[in-house]
Design an enzyme around this catalytic site. Structure first.
Site, mmCIF file in Angstrom:
data_model
loop_
_atom_site.group_PDB
_atom_site.id
_atom_site.type_symbol
_atom_site.label_atom_id
_atom_site.label_comp_id
_atom_site.label_asym_id
_atom_site.label_seq_id
_atom_site.Cartn_x
_atom_site.Cartn_y
_atom_site.Cartn_z
ATOM 1 C CG LEU A 33 -46.597 8.211 12.385
ATOM 2 C CD1 LEU A 33 -46.231 6.831 12.892
ATOM 3 C CD2 LEU A 33 -46.351 8.304 10.882
ATOM 4 C CG ASP B 293 -27.119 4.426 3.635
ATOM 5 O OD1 ASP B 293 -26.779 5.525 3.172
ATOM 6 O OD2 ASP B 293 -26.306 3.521 3.915
ATOM 7 C CG HIS C 3 -29.253 14.022 -0.252
ATOM 8 N ND1 HIS C 3 -29.098 12.811 0.383
ATOM 9 C CD2 HIS C 3 -28.007 14.569 -0.332
ATOM 10 C CE1 HIS C 3 -27.803 12.639 0.676
ATOM 11 N NE2 HIS C 3 -27.130 13.684 0.251
HETATM 12 C C1 IPE Z 1 -26.353 6.575 8.168
HETATM 13 O O1 IPE Z 1 -25.968 6.613 6.837
HETATM 14 C C2 IPE Z 1 -26.941 7.890 8.552
HETATM 15 C C3 IPE Z 1 -28.193 8.244 7.889
HETATM 16 C C4 IPE Z 1 -28.888 7.488 7.090
HETATM 17 C C5 IPE Z 1 -28.687 9.551 8.197
HETATM 18 P P1 IPE Z 1 -24.466 6.875 6.416
HETATM 19 O O2 IPE Z 1 -24.414 6.782 4.939
HETATM 20 O O3 IPE Z 1 -23.966 8.137 7.012
HETATM 21 O O4 IPE Z 1 -23.701 5.655 7.107
HETATM 22 P P2 IPE Z 1 -22.299 4.993 6.794
HETATM 23 O O5 IPE Z 1 -21.303 6.094 6.794
HETATM 24 O O6 IPE Z 1 -22.398 4.360 5.459
HETATM 25 O O7 IPE Z 1 -22.101 3.991 7.883
HETATM 26 C C1 IPE Z 2 -28.440 8.680 3.100
HETATM 27 O O1 IPE Z 2 -27.878 8.561 1.840
HETATM 28 C C2 IPE Z 2 -28.742 10.100 3.467
HETATM 29 C C3 IPE Z 2 -27.841 10.681 4.468
HETATM 30 C C4 IPE Z 2 -26.931 10.020 5.121
HETATM 31 C C5 IPE Z 2 -27.990 12.086 4.749
HETATM 32 P P1 IPE Z 2 -26.330 8.736 1.602
HETATM 33 O O2 IPE Z 2 -26.058 10.182 1.311
HETATM 34 O O3 IPE Z 2 -25.550 8.177 2.710
HETATM 35 O O4 IPE Z 2 -26.111 7.879 0.284
HETATM 36 P P2 IPE Z 2 -24.968 6.822 -0.007
HETATM 37 O O5 IPE Z 2 -24.930 5.877 1.141
HETATM 38 O O6 IPE Z 2 -23.705 7.598 -0.141
HETATM 39 O O7 IPE Z 2 -25.381 6.167 -1.275
HETATM 40 MG MG MG Z 3 -24.882 6.300 3.107
#
Ligand code: IPE
Ligand code: IPE
Ligand code: MG
Length: 235
Positions: free
Chosen positions: A121, A10, A27
């Site tokens: 792995l 995240d 990303h």
């Molecule tokens: C959780 O992250 C899902 C992934 C890392 C793929 P999100 O960014 O979607 O989660 P919330 O919305 O902050 O809980």
């Molecule tokens: C995690 O990073 C990747 C996915 C959930 C696909 P985020 O896109 O949720 O990034 P933040 O949490 O908004 O910073």
């Molecule tokens: Mg996120």
């Protein structure tokens, strides 16, 4: 050493925003973190690494971001395939395939087929995944077995549920890592993490490197896993 490490990757969007860039920039930079984490886990001879790449709820994001993420997934698969094969990595996926485009599915299935005999792995890619979706599907399947008479209600055990989930053949995670300072599970592996050690770090996913992974493993090794028993019973 943990046998199975799960990671909620995240913080990509915030990483990009801090640099005045679009979310997709984050990303894209997260791919290097995936590469390093997979390599580090392989080198530590960890058996399973589950990566939360895209949740069921993430389908509610703007279409532009979803499309960019899916094409990033395709290009990453193309680019990483030789390295994964060379490193004896096996890829499997969990998640709601019915929501994934044919193009992405074809690429993924190709990589899964190419790596299926690998013995190192196992990387479990959680894509279009949510734990409640997974548990709901398992319940439907168990209900069908009962309806058809193959199973009696009183024969439903924890084991029945465990082996009906998409992670049936995978041991529960020992360690769950979440980056970006959020202290939540976000619908990830709810059944499987019953006794996982949780590790939260402020590091945003695109900044996550092998050293951060080692730090998490080290923190895990300092924990005493009691599984409900007393400390004296463990020693
Ligand atoms: C959780 O992250 C899902 C992934 C890392 C793929 P999100 O960014 O979607 O989660 P919330 O919305 O902050 O809980
Ligand atoms: C995690 O990073 C990747 C996915 C959930 C696909 P985020 O896109 O949720 O990034 P933040 O949490 O908004 O910073
Ligand atoms: Mg996120």
């Amino acid at each position: 050493m943990p046998k199975h490490v799960a990671v909620i990757m995240d913080g990509n969007g915030r990483w990009a925003k801090k640099r005045g860039n679009q979310r997709i920039f984050g990303h894209r930079n997260g791919v290097q973190s995936v590469r390093e984490t997979v390599r580090a886990a392989g080198e530590l001879e960890i058996d399973y690494l589950t990566l939360y790449a895209f949740s069921t709820e993430n389908w509610n994001r703007p279409k532009k971001e979803i499309d960019a993420l899916m094409s990033l997934l395709i290009t990453s698969i193309e680019k990483e395939t030789p390295e994964l094969i060379k490193n004896n990595v096996r890829l499997v996926t969990i998640g709601d395939q019915s929501l994934i485009s044919e193009k992405v599915k074809t690429k993924l299935d190709g990589l899964i087929a190419k790596t299926k005999e690998n013995t190192g792995l196992t990387v479990v890619l959680a894509l279009s995944y949510s734990a409640r979706w997974e548990i709901t599907m398992a319940m439907q399947q168990i209900a069908k077995s009962i309806e058809s008479g193959d199973l009696k209600p009183e024969e439903v055990t924890e084991q029945t549920i465990t082996t009906t989930l998409s992670t049936a053949k995978i041991p529960d995670p020992d360690l769950l890592i979440r980056t970006s300072g959020e202290h939540r599970i976000s619908n990830f592996l709810l059944w499987q993490i019953a006794y996982a050690e949780l590790y939260f770090t402020e590091t945003l996913w695109p900044d996550f490197r092998a050293e951060n992974f080692y730090e998490a493993i080290y923190a895990y090794q300092q924990r005493e896993r009691r599984f409900g028993k007393t400390s004296e019973q463990i020693l």
